[in-house]
Enzyme design. Sequence first.
Site, mmCIF file in Angstrom:
data_model
loop_
_atom_site.group_PDB
_atom_site.id
_atom_site.type_symbol
_atom_site.label_atom_id
_atom_site.label_comp_id
_atom_site.label_asym_id
_atom_site.label_seq_id
_atom_site.Cartn_x
_atom_site.Cartn_y
_atom_site.Cartn_z
ATOM 1 N N GLY A 98 -7.569 -8.124 -4.633
ATOM 2 C CA GLY A 98 -7.577 -9.254 -3.593
ATOM 3 C C GLY A 98 -8.495 -8.997 -2.560
ATOM 4 C CB CYS A 121 5.126 -13.799 25.567
ATOM 5 S SG CYS A 121 4.712 -15.102 26.178
ATOM 6 C CD GLU A 122 5.830 -9.272 20.696
ATOM 7 O OE1 GLU A 122 5.702 -7.797 20.434
ATOM 8 O OE2 GLU A 122 6.650 -9.928 19.696
ATOM 9 N NE ARG A 145 -5.892 -6.603 7.405
ATOM 10 C CZ ARG A 145 -6.703 -5.646 7.210
ATOM 11 N NH1 ARG A 145 -7.639 -5.882 8.276
ATOM 12 N NH2 ARG A 145 -6.263 -4.519 7.004
HETATM 13 N N1 LLP Z 1 -1.568 -5.554 -6.941
HETATM 14 C C1 LLP Z 1 -0.288 -5.166 -6.098
HETATM 15 C C2 LLP Z 1 0.865 -4.959 -6.913
HETATM 16 C C3 LLP Z 1 -0.513 -5.043 -4.532
HETATM 17 O O1 LLP Z 1 0.948 -4.820 -4.089
HETATM 18 C C4 LLP Z 1 -1.555 -5.506 -3.910
HETATM 19 C C5 LLP Z 1 -1.638 -5.586 -2.498
HETATM 20 C C6 LLP Z 1 -2.799 -5.960 -4.807
HETATM 21 C C7 LLP Z 1 -2.686 -5.769 -6.031
HETATM 22 C C8 LLP Z 1 -3.981 -6.243 -4.040
HETATM 23 O O2 LLP Z 1 -4.601 -5.240 -3.371
HETATM 24 P P1 LLP Z 1 -6.126 -5.385 -2.638
HETATM 25 O O3 LLP Z 1 -7.000 -5.228 -3.652
HETATM 26 O O4 LLP Z 1 -5.923 -6.635 -1.926
HETATM 27 O O5 LLP Z 1 -6.198 -4.014 -1.818
HETATM 28 N N2 LLP Z 1 -1.335 -6.923 4.516
HETATM 29 C C9 LLP Z 1 -1.998 -5.698 4.153
HETATM 30 C C10 LLP Z 1 -2.549 -5.470 2.758
HETATM 31 C C11 LLP Z 1 -1.444 -5.268 1.938
HETATM 32 C C12 LLP Z 1 -1.260 -5.019 0.352
HETATM 33 C C13 LLP Z 1 -0.461 -5.342 -0.425
HETATM 34 N N3 LLP Z 1 -0.569 -5.137 -1.760
HETATM 35 C C14 LLP Z 1 -3.521 -5.749 5.029
HETATM 36 O O6 LLP Z 1 -3.689 -6.552 5.679
HETATM 37 O O7 LLP Z 1 -4.235 -4.752 4.893
#
Ligand code: LLP
Length: 419
Positions: free
Chosen positions: A275, A346-347, A314
């Site tokens: 992702g 407001c935090e 984030r």
């Molecule tokens: N596959 C699964 C099963 C996942 O849980 C995730 C991400 C991905 C793929 C994709 O991961 P990536 O390639 O994007 O690292 N909100 C957090 C990141 C949470 C990721 C959750 N799972 C942030 O802003 O850093």
Amino acid sequence: MNPFSRQDGELLADGVRLSDIANSIGTPVYVYSRSYFEARYRALQAALAPLDARICYAVKANSNLSVLRCFQALGAGFDIVSGGELQRVMAAGGNPETVVFSGVGKSEAEIDFALKLNIGCFNVESRQELDRLSQRASMLGRVAPISVRVNPNVDAGTHPYISTGLKTNKFGVPVSEAETMYQRASADPALEVVGIDCHIGSQIASAEPLLEALDSLLELVNRLNAQGIGLRHVDLGGGLGVRYKDEPDFDLETYSAALKKKLTGSALQLVLEPGRYLVANGGVLLTRVEYLKPSADDGRSFAIVDAAMNDLIRPALYQAWHDIEPVNQAAKHARTANWDIVGPVCESGDFLAHDREMALAPGDLLAVLSAGAYGMVQSSNYNSRPRPAEVMVENGRFRLIRRRENSRELLSLERDLDG
Ligand code: LLP
């Protein structure tokens, strides 16, 4: 490959002035570069060749329909974690057969929806889910394609909130339990064993933990083969890290060379679920300075901007670093200080950055960089703030791909019982 560059002191996205976008659409606004998304996808694809790898874009990173459409056009599959994400993939013209469905809490309704669409694979996270899947598939007269998500107990060395491959995490099952699940699944006519998967965390800096996870998956694959249980794919999840500050981009060469060594000649197709790697550095959040509150008696200096933790959570949630740059060169009357860049929420946890030295004046436009992944998707309406607009830059022009919410819409789902 960086789509954001300066010309005459002004920050542009693929040749389009960010100030033009802000003036036309308003702020805060997310701006994405389509050419960056395409280039990243192609670079990953090229690095993996000649392996016959399938890249399933992790929808959760940025699920705007135009972003999904972009990856769909490139031939990507999709990794989803909810019925809502499946809905989006379908709306973007995605092929359900390319979809892998992850997540620990798939509801009956979500499973039924995915079964009826014939998605490619359910990444099953527990025995209980396997039972539910079997039951729903029999009820609907379908066969559910499955992979068991193995939790290899590998430390991805990343932030605890985004680490998922340790036995203390809620994700997947231990190798030993996976083996029993495969035996059970292969004997069940409502289930078809197609793969094995893991995802050990996000923003992973090096290939080692991922390869360690692969080794433990391959050991299990061999044991299953010996029992006559054959698999078609191995899915290593996402997690490839990117540069936010000064950390190196994930070393794709080392990773892909090792993957080729381990998988060439095997009957297993490689699946990845990236992702962040594909989108993070292809997006910025534009925000305008509302007020400057310079430090009184050696306290902190605050630049109060019109984007807040509800727009980009984030920094507040993971203490994540995002570079922040003025879109235009500093005006003559700008004040240089070490600014805390904070929003109107407001935090005290509402900040985008601490202690950034720059020259600022009220009205200045700032670009919060590396905001293409887990930005808009994690936004909320906290403090009854309408969520930002989103814009895609392509072929030297920009298009609105999601308009800004308005306050009336925020009230539209509610009923005032005494009103
Ligand atoms: N596959 C699964 C099963 C996942 O849980 C995730 C991400 C991905 C793929 C994709 O991961 P990536 O390639 O994007 O690292 N909100 C957090 C990141 C949470 C990721 C959750 N799972 C942030 O802003 O850093």
